[in-house]
Design a protein around this motif. Structure first.
Motif, short mmCIF file in Angstrom:
data_model
loop_
_atom_site.label_atom_id
_atom_site.label_comp_id
_atom_site.label_asym_id
_atom_site.label_seq_id
_atom_site.Cartn_x
_atom_site.Cartn_y
_atom_site.Cartn_z
N CYS A 155 0.84 -1.19 0.00
CA CYS A 155 0.00 0.00 0.00
C CYS A 155 0.89 1.24 0.00
O CYS A 155 1.78 1.38 0.84
CB CYS A 155 -0.92 0.00 1.21
N CYS A 158 -0.42 3.25 3.58
CA CYS A 158 -0.13 2.77 4.93
C CYS A 158 1.06 1.82 4.95
O CYS A 158 1.52 1.43 6.02
CB CYS A 158 -1.36 2.11 5.56
N CYS A 194 -6.09 -0.54 -1.15
CA CYS A 194 -5.83 -1.17 0.14
C CYS A 194 -7.13 -1.51 0.87
O CYS A 194 -8.05 -0.69 0.90
CB CYS A 194 -4.99 -0.23 0.99
N GLN A 196 -7.17 -2.43 4.17
CA GLN A 196 -7.06 -2.11 5.60
C GLN A 196 -8.16 -1.11 5.93
O GLN A 196 -8.40 -0.18 5.16
CB GLN A 196 -5.71 -1.45 5.90
N CYS A 199 -8.32 2.77 4.99
CA CYS A 199 -7.15 3.21 4.22
C CYS A 199 -7.50 3.52 2.77
O CYS A 199 -7.45 4.66 2.34
CB CYS A 199 -6.02 2.18 4.29
N GLY A 201 -5.83 3.18 0.24
CA GLY A 201 -4.70 3.72 -0.53
C GLY A 201 -4.46 2.94 -1.81
O GLY A 201 -4.91 1.80 -1.96
ZN ZN Z 1 -3.20 0.96 3.14
#
Ligand code: ZN
Ligand code: BJW
Length: 290
Positions: A155, A158, A194, A196, A199, A201
């Motif tokens: 990512c 993060c 991403c 998560q 996130c 990202g």
């Molecule tokens: Zn991430």
């Protein structure tokens, strides 16, 4: 010529039997017989782009859509490919096997350091050693993927990295491996993102591009610094730091160097090489080692 090769093969096997910390260093030629194109040979093109021009942080920044389609394509090629006889021979040397006992009786360790990102050596190892106990990831033997892995994602927000074998990685990439289709422009929000929580990202391929540092370099350098015999398999030895490993073994460690490549060595290469086996590594390795 056969006799000369036989004599060279025998003296090489003898050196292997004496080696205490041998290492195999692999490049794209190791996977060529599995149908994975090399970088600097024919086939190192994708939609008329030189593969090396896409393997840079600048290319990803400029055009993440293009770079993701290139990596999606390469993932699909690798998913359809299988390890070849060179991968399998190396796998047998990494595990407790008859071949290892026979060829590496004095080895305290044997590591495969690969520049390849296709994961085929790992797959060959899993096929040879399906159980945890026999699979080596110890000081005695392991595979180090120094340029990362096509199936890893990182990512860009993060930093989380994971292995993700899904194909495609996201709906927008479905079918992008078909090069007869039109090239598409995929909006950045539709590229792999991403998962998560909170996130979202932009993900990038978990490979090492030019100018980037090699995550496991300290460990690899410490292994190289005690290596007494290095097998240089199917690499053009043009990309550093890997391209310098044989010289360290030869000149700093006073060890020995064996090169396996379809190409003849150049004049200045020849001086540093103890054995040069010219031919396809997938034929030479099984022939010389088993
Ligand atoms: Zn991430
Ligand atoms: C067969 C066969 C068959 C075919 N049987 N054989 C010192 C001096 C100068 C420059 C540098 C330096 N230190 C660092 C640099 C910068 C740079 C570098 O080396 N540039 C050079 C081009 C000069 N290195 C880096 O940036 C590295 N990072 C780094 O060092 O960080 C610190 C630092 C940064 C900047 C400055 C200084 C320090 C990172 C390198 C990352 C390389 N990444 C790639 C892409 C990976 C992702 C992807 O796949 O998309 O890695 S580039 C590409 O090249 C890929 C490969 O792993 C790598 C090596 O290629 P390989 O495997 O040798 O393939 P080919 O195609 O070149 O050769 C195939 C060979 O097989 C041929 O010889 C055939 O004959 C043979 N063959 N079929 C046997 N069947």
């Amino acid at each position: 010529a056969d006799d000369a090769m036989g004599a060279a093969a025998e003296s090489f096997r003898q050196a292997l039997r004496q080696a205490r910390h041998p290492i195999a260093l692999a490049g794209a030629g190791l996977s060529a017989a599995s149908g994975i194109p090399t970088f600097r040979g024919a086939g190192g093109l994708w939609r008329s782009h030189d593969a090396l021009s896409l393997a840079t942080p600048e290319a990803f920044k400029r055009d993440p859509s293009k770079v993701w389609q290139f990596y999606h394509y390469r993932r699909s090629v690798v998913l359809a490919a299988s390890p070849n006889a060179a991968h399998t021979t190396l796998a047998k040397l990494l595990i407790q096997s008859h071949l290892r006992d026979q060829l590496l009786p004095n080895a305290k360790s044997f590591h495969l350091v690969t520049q390849n990102v296709d994961g085929l050596s790992g797959r060959a190892l899993q096929e040879s050693a399906p159980t945890e106990q026999s699979a080596p990831s110890t000081s005695a033997g392991s595979i180090l993927e120094m340029h990362g892995n096509l199936f890893k994602t990182i990512c860009t927000s993060c930093g989380e990295s994971r292995i993700d074998l899904r194909d495609p990685l996201c709906p927008a990439l479905r079918g992008a491996e078909d090069l007869s289709g039109e090239y598409r422009v995929i909006p950045t929000d539709h590229l792999p993102r991403c998962s998560q929580s909170g996130c979202n990202g932009l993900l990038r391929p978990g490979v090492v591009w030019f100018g980037e540092s090699i995550p496991e370099l300290d460990r690899i350098q410490s292994l190289i610094s005690r290596c007494d015999l290095i097998l240089v398999l199917g690499t053009s030895s043009t990309v550093y730091p890997a391209a310098g490993f044989a010289q360290i073994v030869k000149h700093s460690n006073h060890g020995q160097v064996a090169v396996f490549n379809i190409e003849q060595p150049s004049d200045d290469e020849r001086d540093d090489v103890d054995w040069h086996f010219v031919g396809p590594v997938e034929t030479l390795l099984p022939q010389i080692l088993s």
